[in-house]
Design an enzyme around this catalytic site. Structure first.
Site, mmCIF file in Angstrom:
data_model
loop_
_atom_site.group_PDB
_atom_site.id
_atom_site.type_symbol
_atom_site.label_atom_id
_atom_site.label_comp_id
_atom_site.label_asym_id
_atom_site.label_seq_id
_atom_site.Cartn_x
_atom_site.Cartn_y
_atom_site.Cartn_z
ATOM 1 N N ILE A 17 -0.245 -8.254 7.451
ATOM 2 C CA ILE A 17 1.393 -8.971 7.296
ATOM 3 C C ILE A 17 1.649 -8.883 8.962
ATOM 4 O O ILE A 17 2.480 -9.662 9.214
ATOM 5 C CB ILE A 17 2.305 -8.696 6.226
ATOM 6 C CG1 ILE A 17 3.117 -9.562 6.335
ATOM 7 C CG2 ILE A 17 2.772 -7.227 6.753
ATOM 8 C CD1 ILE A 17 3.728 -9.807 4.725
ATOM 9 N N ASN A 30 12.063 1.039 1.786
ATOM 10 C CA ASN A 30 12.804 1.869 0.847
ATOM 11 C C ASN A 30 14.350 1.787 1.076
ATOM 12 O O ASN A 30 14.791 1.425 2.013
ATOM 13 C CB ASN A 30 12.304 3.369 0.813
ATOM 14 C CG ASN A 30 12.418 4.044 2.055
ATOM 15 O OD1 ASN A 30 13.325 4.036 2.579
ATOM 16 N ND2 ASN A 30 11.142 4.442 2.584
ATOM 17 N N GLY A 38 2.776 3.085 4.145
ATOM 18 C CA GLY A 38 2.214 1.695 3.831
ATOM 19 C C GLY A 38 2.658 0.769 4.850
ATOM 20 O O GLY A 38 2.546 0.636 5.949
ATOM 21 N N VAL A 39 3.102 -0.537 4.132
ATOM 22 C CA VAL A 39 3.321 -1.720 5.098
ATOM 23 C C VAL A 39 4.183 -1.561 5.961
ATOM 24 O O VAL A 39 4.731 -1.867 7.047
ATOM 25 C CB VAL A 39 3.425 -2.869 4.168
ATOM 26 C CG1 VAL A 39 4.707 -2.906 3.246
ATOM 27 C CG2 VAL A 39 3.441 -4.321 4.661
ATOM 28 N N ASP A 40 5.627 -0.546 5.468
ATOM 29 C CA ASP A 40 6.662 -0.502 5.978
ATOM 30 C C ASP A 40 6.255 0.277 7.361
ATOM 31 O O ASP A 40 6.608 0.012 8.502
ATOM 32 C CB ASP A 40 7.619 0.625 5.344
ATOM 33 C CG ASP A 40 9.049 0.754 5.534
ATOM 34 O OD1 ASP A 40 9.376 -0.040 6.883
ATOM 35 O OD2 ASP A 40 9.755 1.469 4.998
ATOM 36 N N SER A 127 6.019 -3.322 -3.998
ATOM 37 C CA SER A 127 6.099 -2.439 -5.093
ATOM 38 C C SER A 127 4.774 -2.033 -5.630
ATOM 39 O O SER A 127 4.527 -0.946 -6.456
ATOM 40 C CB SER A 127 6.969 -2.584 -6.374
ATOM 41 O OG SER A 127 8.255 -2.477 -6.000
ATOM 42 N N GLY A 129 2.059 -0.690 -4.198
ATOM 43 C CA GLY A 129 1.364 0.463 -3.369
ATOM 44 C C GLY A 129 1.856 1.819 -4.027
ATOM 45 O O GLY A 129 1.747 2.080 -4.982
HETATM 46 P P1 ADP Z 1 5.629 -0.291 -2.131
HETATM 47 O O1 ADP Z 1 6.282 1.266 -1.720
HETATM 48 O O2 ADP Z 1 6.698 -1.399 -2.226
HETATM 49 O O3 ADP Z 1 4.601 0.013 -3.143
HETATM 50 P P2 ADP Z 1 3.298 -0.146 -0.023
HETATM 51 O O4 ADP Z 1 3.561 -0.367 1.391
HETATM 52 O O5 ADP Z 1 2.982 1.427 -0.634
HETATM 53 O O6 ADP Z 1 4.813 -0.694 -0.754
HETATM 54 O O7 ADP Z 1 2.359 -1.170 -0.489
HETATM 55 C C1 ADP Z 1 2.622 -2.520 -1.039
HETATM 56 C C2 ADP Z 1 1.393 -3.298 -0.886
HETATM 57 O O8 ADP Z 1 1.225 -3.444 0.747
HETATM 58 C C3 ADP Z 1 0.113 -2.557 -1.095
HETATM 59 O O9 ADP Z 1 -0.773 -3.633 -1.843
HETATM 60 C C4 ADP Z 1 -0.711 -2.273 0.226
HETATM 61 O O10 ADP Z 1 -2.070 -2.297 0.224
HETATM 62 C C5 ADP Z 1 -0.048 -3.518 1.184
HETATM 63 N N1 ADP Z 1 -0.149 -3.423 2.551
HETATM 64 C C6 ADP Z 1 -0.190 -2.117 3.594
HETATM 65 N N2 ADP Z 1 -0.129 -2.277 4.719
HETATM 66 C C7 ADP Z 1 -0.317 -3.745 4.756
HETATM 67 C C8 ADP Z 1 -0.379 -4.555 5.758
HETATM 68 N N3 ADP Z 1 -0.335 -4.004 7.108
HETATM 69 N N4 ADP Z 1 -0.223 -5.917 5.534
HETATM 70 C C9 ADP Z 1 -0.246 -6.274 4.405
HETATM 71 N N5 ADP Z 1 -0.128 -5.513 3.197
HETATM 72 C C10 ADP Z 1 -0.286 -4.219 3.329
#
Ligand code: ADP
Length: 183
Positions: A17, A30, A38-40, A127, A129
């Site tokens: 993303i 969060n 993760g994505v954050d 949510s 991950g």
């Molecule tokens: P949450 O805490 O809301 O569960 P996470 O970041 O742990 O969020 O995970 C949400 C989703 O984002 C997971 O499917 C993870 O694999 C995915 N993810 C992690 N990094 C990226 C990225 N750079 N681009 C897109 N999706 C990602």
């Protein structure tokens, strides 16, 4: 894969993303807005410190972001101009209002995009991950929220789901087909 709904194009891609050149990307943040894994973590790393600076200002004004709501910052060094930070629910088994809160996270992100005249937006799988939401159930809610929003709004004109694995991509595409066929 893509489909057209009213004036909205809905796309499903596998990818990162942080590399999307949509006007906004959505962060699965969060409530503290202070960053995480993760994505954050990926968004803050790629976008640089300006995103966290704005998050801290919002936190000082309103004390973070409640689950199901959304706030907007600059995209910093990202290709996207804005980041919309939303907070999905932690999965606690499904009887703690998780589905409504997840729907709100998508819907409020879209509403905030529209209020800011943003015409293209990319979502990760919120949510599913660290927060542990089962992906099939989360995908059904995500696509239903998008379908409902696009049915009653003409903006954003492009909504893209960016899935991090082929497996998630297949699940989201199937959820979309199912939702459209019964809409
Ligand atoms: P949450 O805490 O809301 O569960 P996470 O970041 O742990 O969020 O995970 C949400 C989703 O984002 C997971 O499917 C993870 O694999 C995915 N993810 C992690 N990094 C990226 C990225 N750079 N681009 C897109 N999706 C990602």
């Amino acid at each position: 894969m893509h489909s057209l709904l009213n004036q909205t194009r809905v796309e499903f891609v596998r990818g990162d993303i942080t590399r999307q050149a949509t006007e906004a990307i959505v962060n699965a943040a969060n409530s503290s807005l202070l960053g995480g894994g993760g994505v954050d973590g990926a968004i803050h790393r790629a976008g640089g410190p300006r995103i966290l600076e704005e998050c801290k200002k919002i936190r000082a004004q309103q004390g973070g972001c409640p689950t199901g709501e959304a706030v907007i910052t600059t995209g910093g060094n990202l290709p996207a101009r804005y980041v919309i930070h939303t907070v999905g629910p932690v999965w606690h088994g499904g009887s703690h209002n998780e589905s409504m809160l997840l729907r709100s996270a998508y819907y409020n992100s879209l509403r905030l995009a529209q209020e800011n005249d943003i015409n293209s937006i990319a979502f990760p799988s919120i949510s599913t991950g660290a927060y542990g939401y089962p992906v099939k159930q989360a995908a059904a809610i995500a696509v239903a929220a998008v379908l409902e929003f696009a049915d009653s709004h003409s903006q954003p004109g492009l909504i893209r789901f960016v899935l991090f694995s082929d497996q998630d991509l297949v699940v989201y595409q199937a959820a979309w087909e199912e939702a459209v066929s019964s809409f």
